[in-house]
Design a protein around this motif. Structure first.
Motif, PDB file in Angstrom:
ATOM      1  N   GLY A 188       0.809  -1.209   0.000  1.00 54.71           N
ATOM      2  CA  GLY A 188       0.000   0.000   0.000  1.00 54.71           C
ATOM      3  C   GLY A 188       0.841   1.258   0.000  1.00 54.71           C
ATOM      4  N   ARG A 189       2.008   1.198   0.633  1.00 60.77           N
ATOM      5  CA  ARG A 189       2.894   2.358   0.678  1.00 60.77           C
ATOM      6  C   ARG A 189       3.370   2.727  -0.725  1.00 60.77           C
ATOM      7  NH1 ARG A 189       8.474   1.818   3.727  1.00 60.77           N
ATOM      8  NH2 ARG A 189       7.364  -0.028   4.379  1.00 60.77           N
ATOM      9  N   VAL A 190       3.621   1.722  -1.547  1.00 61.42           N
ATOM     10  CA  VAL A 190       4.080   1.966  -2.916  1.00 61.42           C
ATOM     11  C   VAL A 190       2.983   2.623  -3.733  1.00 61.42           C
ATOM     12  CG1 VAL A 190       4.846   0.848  -5.037  1.00 61.42           C
ATOM     13  CG2 VAL A 190       5.743   0.081  -2.841  1.00 61.42           C
ATOM     14  N   THR A 191       1.772   2.113  -3.634  1.00 65.06           N
ATOM     15  CA  THR A 191       0.671   2.694  -4.405  1.00 65.06           C
ATOM     16  C   THR A 191       0.263   4.063  -3.877  1.00 65.06           C
ATOM     17  OG1 THR A 191      -0.962   1.488  -3.080  1.00 65.06           O
ATOM     18  CG2 THR A 191      -0.224   0.464  -5.140  1.00 65.06           C
ATOM     19  N   ARG A 192       0.611   4.367  -2.645  1.00 58.01           N
ATOM     20  CA  ARG A 192       0.344   5.700  -2.107  1.00 58.01           C
ATOM     21  C   ARG A 192       1.222   6.737  -2.801  1.00 58.01           C
ATOM     22  NH1 ARG A 192       1.288   5.994   4.070  1.00 58.01           N
ATOM     23  NH2 ARG A 192       3.199   5.115   3.271  1.00 58.01           N
ATOM     24  N   HIS A 193       2.464   6.349  -3.135  1.00 59.13           N
ATOM     25  CA  HIS A 193       3.393   7.258  -3.805  1.00 59.13           C
ATOM     26  C   HIS A 193       3.183   7.283  -5.314  1.00 59.13           C
ATOM     27  CE1 HIS A 193       6.100   8.063  -0.400  1.00 59.13           C
ATOM     28  NE2 HIS A 193       5.724   6.858  -0.011  1.00 59.13           N
ATOM     29  N   PHE A 194       2.751   6.154  -5.868  1.00 55.79           N
ATOM     30  CA  PHE A 194       2.675   6.037  -7.322  1.00 55.79           C
ATOM     31  C   PHE A 194       1.510   5.133  -7.659  1.00 55.79           C
ATOM     32  CE2 PHE A 194       4.271   4.346 -11.429  1.00 55.79           C
ATOM     33  CZ  PHE A 194       4.467   5.548 -12.074  1.00 55.79           C
ATOM     34  N   ASP A 195       0.454   5.679  -8.242  1.00 52.85           N
ATOM     35  CA  ASP A 195      -0.770   4.908  -8.463  1.00 52.85           C
ATOM     36  C   ASP A 195      -0.886   4.335  -9.874  1.00 52.85           C
ATOM     37  OD1 ASP A 195      -1.125   7.307  -9.699  1.00 52.85           O
ATOM     38  OD2 ASP A 195      -3.147   7.643  -8.973  1.00 52.85           O
ATOM     39  N   GLN A 196       0.178   4.388 -10.667  1.00 50.21           N
ATOM     40  CA  GLN A 196       0.122   3.877 -12.027  1.00 50.21           C
ATOM     41  C   GLN A 196       0.750   2.489 -12.130  1.00 50.21           C
ATOM     42  OE1 GLN A 196       1.909   6.882 -14.429  1.00 50.21           O
ATOM     43  NE2 GLN A 196       0.327   8.381 -13.969  1.00 50.21           N
ATOM     44  N   VAL A 197       0.497   1.638 -11.151  1.00 57.77           N
ATOM     45  CA  VAL A 197       1.024   0.278 -11.132  1.00 57.77           C
ATOM     46  C   VAL A 197       0.106  -0.601 -11.975  1.00 57.77           C
ATOM     47  CG1 VAL A 197       1.542  -1.698  -9.677  1.00 57.77           C
ATOM     48  CG2 VAL A 197       2.042   0.612  -8.857  1.00 57.77           C
ATOM     49  N   ILE A 198       0.695  -1.343 -12.907  1.00 60.77           N
ATOM     50  CA  ILE A 198      -0.083  -2.213 -13.779  1.00 60.77           C
ATOM     51  C   ILE A 198      -0.219  -3.607 -13.182  1.00 60.77           C
ATOM     52  CG2 ILE A 198      -0.145  -3.306 -16.052  1.00 60.77           C
ATOM     53  CD1 ILE A 198       1.355  -0.792 -17.081  1.00 60.77           C
ATOM     54  N   ASP A 199       0.905  -4.161 -12.703  1.00 58.26           N
ATOM     55  CA  ASP A 199       0.906  -5.535 -12.212  1.00 58.26           C
ATOM     56  C   ASP A 199       1.988  -5.704 -11.151  1.00 58.26           C
ATOM     57  OD1 ASP A 199       0.133  -8.237 -12.178  1.00 58.26           O
ATOM     58  OD2 ASP A 199       1.727  -8.775 -13.580  1.00 58.26           O
ATOM     59  N   VAL A 200       1.739  -6.593 -10.190  1.00 58.77           N
ATOM     60  CA  VAL A 200       2.706  -6.897  -9.140  1.00 58.77           C
ATOM     61  C   VAL A 200       2.822  -8.411  -9.026  1.00 58.77           C
ATOM     62  CG1 VAL A 200       3.270  -6.679  -6.690  1.00 58.77           C
ATOM     63  CG2 VAL A 200       2.072  -4.834  -7.849  1.00 58.77           C
ATOM     64  N   HIS A 201       4.050  -8.886  -8.963  1.00 55.57           N
ATOM     65  CA  HIS A 201       4.304 -10.314  -8.802  1.00 55.57           C
ATOM     66  C   HIS A 201       5.226 -10.478  -7.596  1.00 55.57           C
ATOM     67  CE1 HIS A 201       4.574 -14.443 -10.168  1.00 55.57           C
ATOM     68  NE2 HIS A 201       5.867 -14.391  -9.892  1.00 55.57           N
TER      69      HIS A 201
END
Length: 81
Positions: A2-15
């Motif tokens: 959640g911390r990563v998406t708080r800084h940058f919300d243009q994430v396509i996929d996470v593995h």
């Protein structure tokens, strides 16, 4: 993450891969964003510590990528003007 998406919300996929090898716990993550894949991994004796370290590394990579992307967009705007 959640911390990563708080800084940058243009994430396509996470593995994410969590693995145990005797006394070493390993956490790996590949984050797919537009135009780039960010990868980090960490290895610790405790799985939660490995996950925390991995997220810290990933957070730093995301902030660095975000600043590079914003610099490129600002340069493009300056060229147009």
């Amino acid at each position: 993450l959640g911390r990563v998406t708080r800084h940058f919300d243009q994430v396509i996929d996470v593995h994410v891969i969590l693995s145990v090898d005797k006394l070493r716990q390993k956490a790996e993550c590949t984050l797919h964003v537009r135009g780039k894949d960010l990868h980090c991994e960490s290895e610790e004796a405790d799985l939660y510590a490995a996950i925390d370290l991995m997220v810290d590394k990933l957070d730093r990579q995301v902030l660095k990528y975000k600043s590079k992307v914003s610099e490129k967009s600002h340069e493009a705007l300056k060229r147009r003007a």
